[in-house]
Design a protein around this motif. Structure first.
Motif, PDB file in Angstrom:
ATOM      1  N   LEU A 137     105.569-107.623 -21.510  1.00 14.86           N
ATOM      2  CA  LEU A 137     104.930-109.038 -21.001  1.00 14.86           C
ATOM      3  C   LEU A 137     103.436-108.890 -20.622  1.00 14.86           C
ATOM      4  O   LEU A 137     102.420-109.336 -20.872  1.00 14.86           O
ATOM      5  N   GLY A 138     102.815-107.548 -20.138  1.00 19.55           N
ATOM      6  CA  GLY A 138     101.767-107.195 -19.525  1.00 19.55           C
ATOM      7  C   GLY A 138     100.703-107.231 -20.871  1.00 19.55           C
ATOM      8  O   GLY A 138      99.699-107.670 -20.841  1.00 19.55           O
ATOM      9  N   PHE A 139     101.330-106.668 -22.043  1.00 19.13           N
ATOM     10  CA  PHE A 139     100.419-106.592 -23.143  1.00 19.13           C
ATOM     11  C   PHE A 139     100.486-107.918 -23.817  1.00 19.13           C
ATOM     12  O   PHE A 139      99.439-108.239 -24.336  1.00 19.13           O
ATOM     13  N   PHE A 144      92.188-113.650 -19.855  1.00 19.53           N
ATOM     14  CA  PHE A 144      91.726-114.812 -19.098  1.00 19.53           C
ATOM     15  C   PHE A 144      92.873-115.663 -18.589  1.00 19.53           C
ATOM     16  O   PHE A 144      92.725-116.040 -17.251  1.00 19.53           O
ATOM     17  N   TRP A 145      93.971-115.808 -18.840  1.00 20.00           N
ATOM     18  CA  TRP A 145      95.162-116.321 -18.346  1.00 20.00           C
ATOM     19  C   TRP A 145      95.704-115.976 -17.368  1.00 20.00           C
ATOM     20  O   TRP A 145      96.070-116.390 -16.050  1.00 20.00           O
ATOM     21  N   VAL A 146      95.912-114.633 -17.095  1.00 17.68           N
ATOM     22  CA  VAL A 146      96.197-113.683 -16.052  1.00 17.68           C
ATOM     23  C   VAL A 146      95.263-114.234 -14.945  1.00 17.68           C
ATOM     24  O   VAL A 146      95.714-114.176 -13.666  1.00 17.68           O
ATOM     25  N   ILE A 189      89.702-107.330  -5.426  1.00 16.65           N
ATOM     26  CA  ILE A 189      91.194-106.897  -5.682  1.00 16.65           C
ATOM     27  C   ILE A 189      91.759-107.851  -7.058  1.00 16.65           C
ATOM     28  O   ILE A 189      92.111-107.348  -7.993  1.00 16.65           O
ATOM     29  N   LEU A 190      91.230-109.138  -7.021  1.00 19.74           N
ATOM     30  CA  LEU A 190      91.982-110.081  -8.128  1.00 19.74           C
ATOM     31  C   LEU A 190      91.345-109.712  -9.553  1.00 19.74           C
ATOM     32  O   LEU A 190      92.097-109.569 -10.324  1.00 19.74           O
ATOM     33  N   PRO A 191      89.710-109.448  -9.517  1.00 15.80           N
ATOM     34  CA  PRO A 191      89.379-108.950 -11.042  1.00 15.80           C
ATOM     35  C   PRO A 191      90.060-107.655 -11.558  1.00 15.80           C
ATOM     36  O   PRO A 191      90.479-107.461 -12.724  1.00 15.80           O
ATOM     37  N   ALA A 192      90.166-106.724 -10.425  1.00 15.38           N
ATOM     38  CA  ALA A 192      90.705-105.422 -11.003  1.00 15.38           C
ATOM     39  C   ALA A 192      92.222-105.574 -11.134  1.00 15.38           C
ATOM     40  O   ALA A 192      92.723-104.777 -12.249  1.00 15.38           O
ATOM     41  N   SER A 193      92.842-106.282 -10.564  1.00 21.82           N
ATOM     42  CA  SER A 193      94.420-106.411 -10.826  1.00 21.82           C
ATOM     43  C   SER A 193      94.453-107.115 -12.044  1.00 21.82           C
ATOM     44  O   SER A 193      95.480-106.866 -12.916  1.00 21.82           O
ATOM     45  N   THR A 194      93.705-108.247 -12.481  1.00 28.01           N
ATOM     46  CA  THR A 194      93.850-108.708 -13.836  1.00 28.01           C
ATOM     47  C   THR A 194      93.644-107.897 -14.730  1.00 28.01           C
ATOM     48  O   THR A 194      94.475-107.872 -16.110  1.00 28.01           O
ATOM     49  N   VAL A 263      85.360-110.641 -20.462  1.00 30.14           N
ATOM     50  CA  VAL A 263      86.194-111.692 -20.057  1.00 30.14           C
ATOM     51  C   VAL A 263      86.417-111.889 -18.603  1.00 30.14           C
ATOM     52  O   VAL A 263      86.157-112.932 -18.033  1.00 30.14           O
ATOM     53  N   THR A 264      86.917-110.688 -18.081  1.00 30.57           N
ATOM     54  CA  THR A 264      87.262-110.789 -16.455  1.00 30.57           C
ATOM     55  C   THR A 264      86.136-111.050 -15.704  1.00 30.57           C
ATOM     56  O   THR A 264      85.899-111.660 -14.741  1.00 30.57           O
ATOM     57  N   GLU A 265      84.880-110.539 -15.892  1.00 33.57           N
ATOM     58  CA  GLU A 265      83.638-110.726 -15.315  1.00 33.57           C
ATOM     59  C   GLU A 265      83.334-111.946 -15.276  1.00 33.57           C
ATOM     60  O   GLU A 265      82.789-112.767 -14.399  1.00 33.57           O
TER      61      GLU A 265
END
Length: 323
Positions: A137-139, A144-146, A189-194, A263-265
């Motif tokens: 599921l993680g893959f 961006f959705w996460v 925390i949130l961007p790193a967790s993503t 994408v995360t940034e």
């Protein structure tokens, strides 16, 4: 060891030289930044003046010669948009990207390695099957959705974390880091967790495969036959021997996050190099894009050297000279 390091540094120089030619050719042949910088009402004379001020009126080979002579001095020119040094713009954003990539990979390893070992030790258990299903599921989930789901849950619904931005920073000379104060860490925390969701899934699968491969080996059987405690068998004999594939994947993924956390940034408005790269590509700010790519090439080459040296520390049987 020393001769191998010198040889790798020479290889890095050749790689950077080749990449500089490819990057320069690709960026300076495609598009015309004058169209972005000049007003739509600008005359041909005004546009030509802008082109001359930027050195874009020179032959391509001459532009490349000037570019290389300055690149040796780490001078990649000034940004077309704000007139600041392109390398300085990159270096100002670099600490934000480094701490994001470092925390993301740290979370991935700290969570992924224990779960992967457990799944490898008890592959038929319900928990192990749940771990492997979660890794799939993680893959599968888009990055961006996460990120958007984490924002909705922890920022909008619960209000525990900020939805974006970097937060307050601590200055250490010219370097500014947000990881050393609580408000800055909350923003991280949130961007790193993503990022960690997908990387943790990969670490789990690599660790499980390495564990399953090591368990039937004679040194594990011998350690157990000697009556060693299971914690010592797993913590010393097993863990040390599965670290090489973990270090390999971890190093490659760390470089990938450092170079391409775009994408995360963007989702979290994180002021790192990736967001700067996207803005520079949109505006055809060539010096900034070239400086970013050159810095990334050098970073990845040096990271590979560090991973190779780590092999010899983890396993003395591995010799850099034979690599």
């Amino acid at each position: 060891m020393l001769s191998t390091i010198v040889r790798r540094l020479l290889q890095t120089f050749v790689v950077v030289l080749v990449m500089s030619a490819l990057v320069f050719a690709g960026l300076y042949v495609i598009g015309d930044p004058v169209l972005m910088l000049a007003s739509p009402e600008a005359s041909d004379l005004e546009r030509e003046a802008i082109r001359e001020a930027l050195g874009l009126n020179l032959p391509l080979w001459k532009q490349y010669a000037i570019f290389m002579s300055k690149a040796i001095q780490l001078d990649f020119g000034k940004s077309f948009l704000n007139g600041e040094s392109a390398m300085m713009l990159i270096l100002e954003r670099m600490p934000a990207t480094l701490e994001l990539a470092t925390l993301a990979m740290l979370l991935s390893v700290l969570i992924g390695v224990p779960l992967g070992i457990y799944a490898g030790l008890r592959p038929r258990s319900l928990a192990a099957r749940g771990i492997m299903s979660g890794s799939v599921l993680g893959f599968s989930l888009p990055n961006f959705w996460v990120g958007l789901m984490l924002i909705m849950l922890f920022a909008v619904m619960l209000g525990w974390m900020p939805a974006g931005g970097r937060g307050p920073v601590e200055s250490f000379g010219p370097i500014q880091l947000s990881i050393f104060n609580w408000e800055g860490l909350k923003s991280l925390i949130l961007p790193a967790s993503t990022i960690a969701v997908a990387k943790c899934a990969l670490i789990i699968r690599v660790t499980r495969a390495a564990t399953r491969e090591c368990l039937p080996q004679d040194y594990i059987k011998f350690a157990r036959a000697k009556g060693l405690r299971e914690k010592r068998v797993l913590g010393v004999h097993l863990l040390k021997n599965i670290m090489i594939p973990i270090v390999t994947i971890g190093g490659l993924e760390y470089g990938q996050v450092f170079a391409f956390a775009v994408v995360t940034e963007t989702v979290f408005s994180w002021p790192g190099m990736g967001k700067l790269l996207i803005d520079s590509i949109i505006t055809l700010d060539r010096p900034v894009v070239v400086a970013y790519l050159m810095l990334t090439v050098v970073f990845l080459a040096m990271l590979n050297l560090v991973v190779d040296i780590a092999y010899t520390i983890l396993d003395p049987r591995v010799r850099l000279g034979a690599a």
